[in-house]
Design an enzyme around this catalytic site. Structure first.
Site, short mmCIF file in Angstrom:
data_model
loop_
_atom_site.label_atom_id
_atom_site.label_comp_id
_atom_site.label_asym_id
_atom_site.label_seq_id
_atom_site.Cartn_x
_atom_site.Cartn_y
_atom_site.Cartn_z
N ARG A 182 0.60 -4.48 -23.27
CA ARG A 182 1.40 -5.67 -22.94
C ARG A 182 1.49 -5.94 -21.45
O ARG A 182 1.99 -6.99 -21.04
CB ARG A 182 2.80 -5.54 -23.55
CG ARG A 182 2.84 -5.82 -25.05
CD ARG A 182 4.24 -5.70 -25.59
NE ARG A 182 4.62 -4.31 -25.81
CZ ARG A 182 5.86 -3.90 -26.06
NH1 ARG A 182 6.85 -4.78 -26.08
NH2 ARG A 182 6.13 -2.62 -26.25
N GLN A 190 -5.52 13.65 -22.22
CA GLN A 190 -5.37 13.49 -23.67
C GLN A 190 -6.39 12.46 -24.15
O GLN A 190 -6.26 11.28 -23.88
CB GLN A 190 -3.95 13.03 -24.03
CG GLN A 190 -3.74 12.88 -25.54
CD GLN A 190 -2.46 12.10 -25.88
OE1 GLN A 190 -1.92 11.38 -25.05
NE2 GLN A 190 -2.00 12.25 -27.12
N ARG A 222 2.06 -4.43 15.85
CA ARG A 222 1.04 -3.80 15.00
C ARG A 222 0.99 -2.29 15.21
O ARG A 222 1.64 -1.75 16.13
CB ARG A 222 -0.30 -4.44 15.28
CG ARG A 222 -0.39 -5.89 14.79
CD ARG A 222 -1.65 -6.58 15.24
NE ARG A 222 -2.84 -5.88 14.78
CZ ARG A 222 -4.06 -6.17 15.20
NH1 ARG A 222 -4.25 -7.15 16.08
NH2 ARG A 222 -5.11 -5.50 14.74
N SER A 259 1.54 -17.33 33.75
CA SER A 259 1.11 -17.89 32.47
C SER A 259 -0.41 -18.03 32.40
O SER A 259 -1.08 -18.20 33.41
CB SER A 259 1.75 -19.27 32.27
OG SER A 259 3.16 -19.16 32.23
#
Length: 458
Positions: free
Chosen positions: A15, A73, A330, A402
């Site tokens: 299921r 099994q 990270r 920048s």
């Protein structure tokens, strides 16, 4: 007491509609079976034997660990047949506790209660359910003694109305186990060897059969479908949220937190909504985690603030830092104390010294950043040449304007200032200003291009 634990984990789980063996479906970030193994270890048994079947080596490969014995099994002929496969690996002088790989929330406290008392008795974990459908029923006589466990497919209409069920979890006396398993029959509706039939064999041998109830109903819930798995996930997360609240953690909404591993929190930690914690996460005293953050295998220092929508993976964040919003940290990153990593900044495999800042739109990869460094908006470390990664070293007190590109391998000397728009491809000395020679031009006769009519338009 000496103890064997056998975990039955051979079923397919049709299921679930999945190629993955049922016991390997994740609950709170770990396979269902891993939860059961962890609980079994708390009991300190002499051995833990896992009986697997469907999916072959996927099951042992996913949960291998010290002290585990795996037995296959094939074919799967029922719970009694499964336990019989484990017999050669058990110490039959000790009791055997049978658990199930798809019943992940059973607690060590309930199992300890089940094991209390004489080791010569057969003890069964039972429960009263308002809706007992699907479970074997506990049949008792007029004196209340257990006389049988009847599986639902073999039960009569009156027996199906019984609300006391067998969870399947039981403790069996070792000296009787082999004899009982040898006598099991498959004369039933499913043509299987039921482990529950040992009750009748025990009574025939005048062995006392006792029952014990779980402390909580959710401990005995098994997983047979994706819907049941989703429901159990919420139960598991609610239990985790309750433990965090009891430990003093502030949760903005206990229903909106997901811990998929282990979360350790100091005092006065605050966690906003929709945060996900994976692996092992440690959060220091007084730290605050904003909404919609994902933290994986990470240490957060005391009094640090992680602003909303940040992702931190395999990193160490120091004390009194501020990270985010929308930051990505990270693996391999180490931030010292009082570091600021702002919005849309990505840091990877880098160390950043105390008091340094990268407040907007920057990438710092494979770098060693010193103390009190300011990294301007749009700055990136160009660490990859298409084949190899190279390292950037930024020494203390550097000011970077920048839109700077640092082409690794490169070292920026202490106290240097890098002008806006500079490309740095050579090591720079300490102090002073580094710029690329540029001349600004004005061309007064220049005309803007005019959009031409397109005869093909329309």
């Amino acid at each position: 007491m000496a103890l064997n634990v056998v975990i039955l984990a051979a079923g397919q789980g049709k299921r679930m509609h999945s190629a993955l063996p049922k016991v390997l479906h994740p609950l709170a970030g770990r396979p269902l079976l891993a939860h059961v193994i962890a609980t079994a270890r708390e009991l300190k048994p002499a051995r833990i034997c896992v009986v697997y079947g469907y999916g072959g080596e996927q099951v042992p490969d996913a949960v291998r660990g010290e002290g585990l014995v795996f037995v296959e099994q094939q074919p799967q002929l029922g719970t009694g047949h499964a336990l019989k496969q484990a017999l050669p690996h058990l110490d039959l002088r000790a009791g055997t506790l049978v658990l199930y790989g798809d019943v992940p929330l059973i607690t060590a406290a309930t199992l300890a209660a089940l094991m209390a008392g004489q080791a010569t008795r057969l003890k069964i974990l039972t429960a009263e359910l308002a809706e007992p459908r699907g479970y074997g029923r506990i049949v008792r006589n007029a004196k209340g003694a257990i006389t049988a466990i009847v599986e639902e497919k073999d039960a009569t209409p009156p027996q199906r109305r019984i609300r006391e069920i067998s969870t399947g979890i039981m403790l069996l006396p070792g000296k009787r186990l082999a004899g009982w398993l040898a006598k099991l029959s498959n004369r039933n509706a499913q043509r299987e060897y039921y482990l529950t039939d040992v009750v009748a064999l025990a009574l025939k041998d005048r062995v006392t059969v006792e029952s014990c109830a779980p402390r909580h109903d959710w401990e005995i819930i098994g997983v047979n479908s994706k819907q049941q798995l989703a429901e159990l996930e919420r139960t598991c997360q609610a239990n985790t949220a309750t433990r965090l609240l009891q430990a003093g953690v502030t949760l903005a909404d206990p229903a909106r937190i997901d811990v998929r591993g282990e979360l350790r929190c100091g005092r006065d930690v605050s966690i906003d909504v929709n945060c996900v914690f994976e692996g092992v996460v440690e959060i220091g005293e007084g730290a605050r985690i904003g909404a919609n953050c994902v933290l994986r295998n990470t240490v957060i220092g005391a009094a640090t603030r992680i602003e909303p929508f940040s992702m931190i993976d395999d990193a160490v964040i120091g004390e009194r830092c501020r990270v985010g919003p929308y930051a990505r940290i990270r693996p391999g990153t180490r931030l010292a104390q009082e570091v600021h990593i702002g919005n849309f900044v990505e840091v990877k495999a880098s160390s950043v010294g105390a008091g340094s800042k990268a407040n907007h739109l920057a990438y710092v990869g494979d770098s060693s950043v010193g103390r009190n460094v300011n990294i301007g908006a749009g700055t990136i470390t160009c660490n990859y040449d298409g084949v190899n990664k190279h390292r950037t070293v930024i020494e203390d007190d550097v000011q970077i304007g920048s839109d700077v590109q640092l082409v690794a391998p490169v070292t920026v000397g202490a106290g240097a200032t890098i002008g806006a728009g500079t490309t740095v491809w050579k090591d720079t000395p300490q102090g002073g200003l580094v710029v690329n020679p540029k001349a600004q031009q004005h061309r007064p006769d220049w005309k803007r291009p005019v959009k031409k009519n397109n005869p093909c338009a329309g």
